[in-house]
Design an enzyme around this catalytic site. Structure first.
Site, PDB file in Angstrom:
ATOM      1  N   HIS A  54       0.834  -1.207   0.000  1.00  0.00           N
ATOM      2  CA  HIS A  54       0.000   0.000   0.000  1.00  0.00           C
ATOM      3  C   HIS A  54       0.866   1.252   0.000  1.00  0.00           C
ATOM      4  CE1 HIS A  54      -3.855  -1.995   0.506  1.00  0.00           C
ATOM      5  NE2 HIS A  54      -3.322  -2.750   1.448  1.00  0.00           N
ATOM      6  N   GLU A  91      -8.557 -10.722 -18.083  1.00  0.00           N
ATOM      7  CA  GLU A  91      -7.607 -10.759 -16.973  1.00  0.00           C
ATOM      8  C   GLU A  91      -7.391 -12.166 -16.428  1.00  0.00           C
ATOM      9  OE1 GLU A  91      -9.162  -8.256 -13.847  1.00  0.00           O
ATOM     10  OE2 GLU A  91     -11.220  -8.729 -14.405  1.00  0.00           O
ATOM     11  N   ASP A 100      -4.001  -8.798 -12.819  1.00  0.00           N
ATOM     12  CA  ASP A 100      -4.454 -10.159 -12.532  1.00  0.00           C
ATOM     13  C   ASP A 100      -3.991 -11.145 -13.600  1.00  0.00           C
ATOM     14  OD1 ASP A 100      -5.668 -10.120 -10.042  1.00  0.00           O
ATOM     15  OD2 ASP A 100      -7.559  -9.356 -10.824  1.00  0.00           O
ATOM     16  N   CYS A 110      -5.740  -1.733 -19.376  1.00  0.00           N
ATOM     17  CA  CYS A 110      -6.058  -0.843 -18.264  1.00  0.00           C
ATOM     18  C   CYS A 110      -5.289  -1.201 -16.997  1.00  0.00           C
ATOM     19  CB  CYS A 110      -7.562  -0.834 -17.975  1.00  0.00           C
ATOM     20  SG  CYS A 110      -8.209  -2.413 -17.391  1.00  0.00           S
TER      21      CYS A 110
END
Length: 537
Positions: free
Chosen positions: A188, A427, A451, A498
């Site tokens: 994060h 994905e 992914d 994306c």
């Protein structure tokens, strides 16, 4: 002068004084007490204050770094409301007749160890979260503040590691860069650094003796220089100025087409997670929005968002973009994105579990509510709908049945709807391999490389132990992308990217050569990508 190398998180040059950041370590002392009710009351008050702080951090992060990066603070707040955690603290206070600080410390250690020993990497990552929230409560009980003060002058922050809460609370006008010993490129904190545009390195063998010394961060090469000599300083001052000039040059590209010298046009769109990100989209001159993550509406709510609540958000984005394309991804919740009211069961492997379109197709009313809001919003702008985590033609056909039913119901009641393109995210390896069949069913493909890479390489991208094996440039990934683009074009539909890989400037030329039609990236990456495309023959 000494040089140290680490893994680069965000490029750029930073020159300034090094400030070694030390966390406030709470020393917890075990004290006997007969007033268990009083200690429980102290704990409850501290817990409520901690939750209030976390909600405040969420709002701060939402404004500065967007909804996706702010989610961690909502997760922490939810963990403090967990019955098992709270029951443990209260039981230790009453059964052992001890102070609240000690009970929270023991509970934090026990739960942290429990998560750390789990096999699933998602739950292993929760170990650090439990420690973080426990330290927060203990600090409040001890009367300490949790502000991350880095001083009055701009500094390069060096630390063993930084929690997202610490990074968000730092004064951004004083934060030149940061360097940590631990952490992952997908953590994060690393994502926050990229979002805020702060040069950052991880995996550096740090030393407290650097505190107060002059340092240089080269975020392009992944290098830290401590006490640079005159020649190095002069060299990097020039590089820093060149970087500033490059930034000015990029600003001159605003309003210009993203087109190669030979005339190949690329749609250059932006990814957003919240309407509050729209300012950055406009500022960086994106041609549209290639990925609007609609799940923020669900993660911020305490119950399922209504059709009108969703309509308000979608309508705002459509109107603000004034006719430019806005591609909205339907609900992608599950895995590491949890909302309590969905009552999702814990899973051994949540990344491959009950998530995204699998929830929508098994909870049709939730799905239909979102579709109704999306179609109604389409009357106010150029909206397209994109469905995530597709693995089969049957799924797409079932989606088309449901969406057709929703459209017909709206039209029958006199609701105006616009022309809506409908596409899917590629994905999963399954979707990539059968993309020739899927292309016959939809208007476009958008390749979710995050992914797709994870599933193709069988590597958890959140697991820092696997960083050396996680290779998004793997030839298998690139060949799969090429195959998807070719299959899209054979059926006359367009294909875009994306995922994070779309902003990887080392691959921009290769993607254009593959025939990619669209790239959707974080707003800050739009102009650098535009320059590369315009310089291509």
């Amino acid at each position: 002068m000494k040089e140290y190398f680490g893994k680069k998180i965000f490029g750029g040059i930073a020159i300034g004084k090094i400030s070694f950041y030390s966390k406030n370590q709470n020393v917890v002392v075990r004290k006997k007490t007969e007033d268990s009710e009083g200690e429980i009351a102290r704990y409850e008050a501290a817990r409520e204050k901690a939750i209030e702080q976390l909600h405040g951090l969420y709002e701060k992060a939402l404004k500065e770094v967007g909804e996706m990066n702010a989610e961690i603070f909502e997760v922490h707040a939810m963990m403090l409301e967990d019955d098992d955690y709270n029951d443990s603290v209260k039981n230790i206070i009453t059964s052992q007749k001890v102070n609240a600080e000690y009970a929270v410390g023991v509970t934090g250690d026990n739960f942290s160890e429990m998560f750390a020993n789990m096999e699933d990497d998602y739950f292993k990552a929760r170990s650090a979260d439990v420690k973080d929230i426990s330290e927060r409560v203990i600090s409040i009980l001890c009367g300490k503040t949790s502000d991350s003060d880095i001083g009055d002058e701009p500094v390069i922050v060096v630390a063993d590691d930084l929690a997202p809460s610490e990074t968000v609370q730092m004064d951004k006008t004083k934060l030149l860069a940061f360097v940590t010993k631990f952490g992952s490129s997908n953590s994060h904190t690393a994502i926050l650094a990229r979002t805020m545009g702060i040069p950052a390195l991880i995996g550096v063998d740090i030393d407290e003796e650097w505190n107060g010394k002059t340092g240089i961060i080269d975020g392009f090469e992944g290098k830290l220089i401590v006490e640079p000599d005159e020649a190095a300083m002069n060299d990097y001052v020039k590089k820093q100025e060149a970087a500033k000039e490059q930034k000015k040059l990029l600003q001159s590209l605003k309003g210009k087409d993203t087109v190669t010298k030979s005339g190949k046009q690329i749609k250059l769109y932006a990814n957003i997670g919240n309407p509050s990100d729209l300012a950055a989209v406009v500022q960086n001159d994106a041609a549209g929005i290639g990925l609007f993550r609609s799940e923020f509406l669900y993660l911020e709510a305490s119950d399922y968002p209504t059709e009108d609540e969703q309509l308000k958000a979608y309508k705002q984005v459509a109107e603000t973009m004034a006719g430019k394309k806005v591609i909205i991804r339907t609900l992608d919740i599950g895995a590491d994105k949890q909302a309590d009211y969905f009552n999702l069961e814990k899973e051994e492997n949540p990344a491959m579990g009950y998530r995204a379109i699998r929830i929508c197709l098994t909870r049709e009313e939730v799905f239909k509510t979102q579709l109704r809001a999306l179609y109604r919003a389409s009357a106010y702008g150029n909206i397209a709908i994109m469905y995530p985590m597709i693995t089969s033609v049957d799924e797409v056909r079932r989606i088309k049945e449901i969406s057709k039913q929703v459209r017909e119901e709206l039209v029958a009641t006199g609701v105006e709807i616009g022309e809506v393109e409908e596409g899917i995210m590629i994905e999963t390896p399954a979707a990539a391999i059968i993309s020739d069949l899927l292309a016959k069913e939809v208007d476009f493909f958008s390749i979710g490389t995050n992914d797709l890479t994870q599933y193709t390489l069988a590597i958890d991208r959140q697991n820092s132990k696997l960083d050396e094996f996680y290779n998004p440039h793997h030839e298998a990934i690139l060949r799969m992308i090429k195959m998807v683009i070719d299959n899209a074009h054979k059926e006359g539909i367009w294909a875009g990217i994306c995922g994070e890989l779309g902003a990887d400037t080392e691959l921009t030329e290769r993607f254009v050569e593959m025939g990619i039609d669209e790239l959707s990236v974080s707003p800050a990456c739009v102009l650098p990508i535009r320059k590369i495309v315009r310089d291509m023959d």
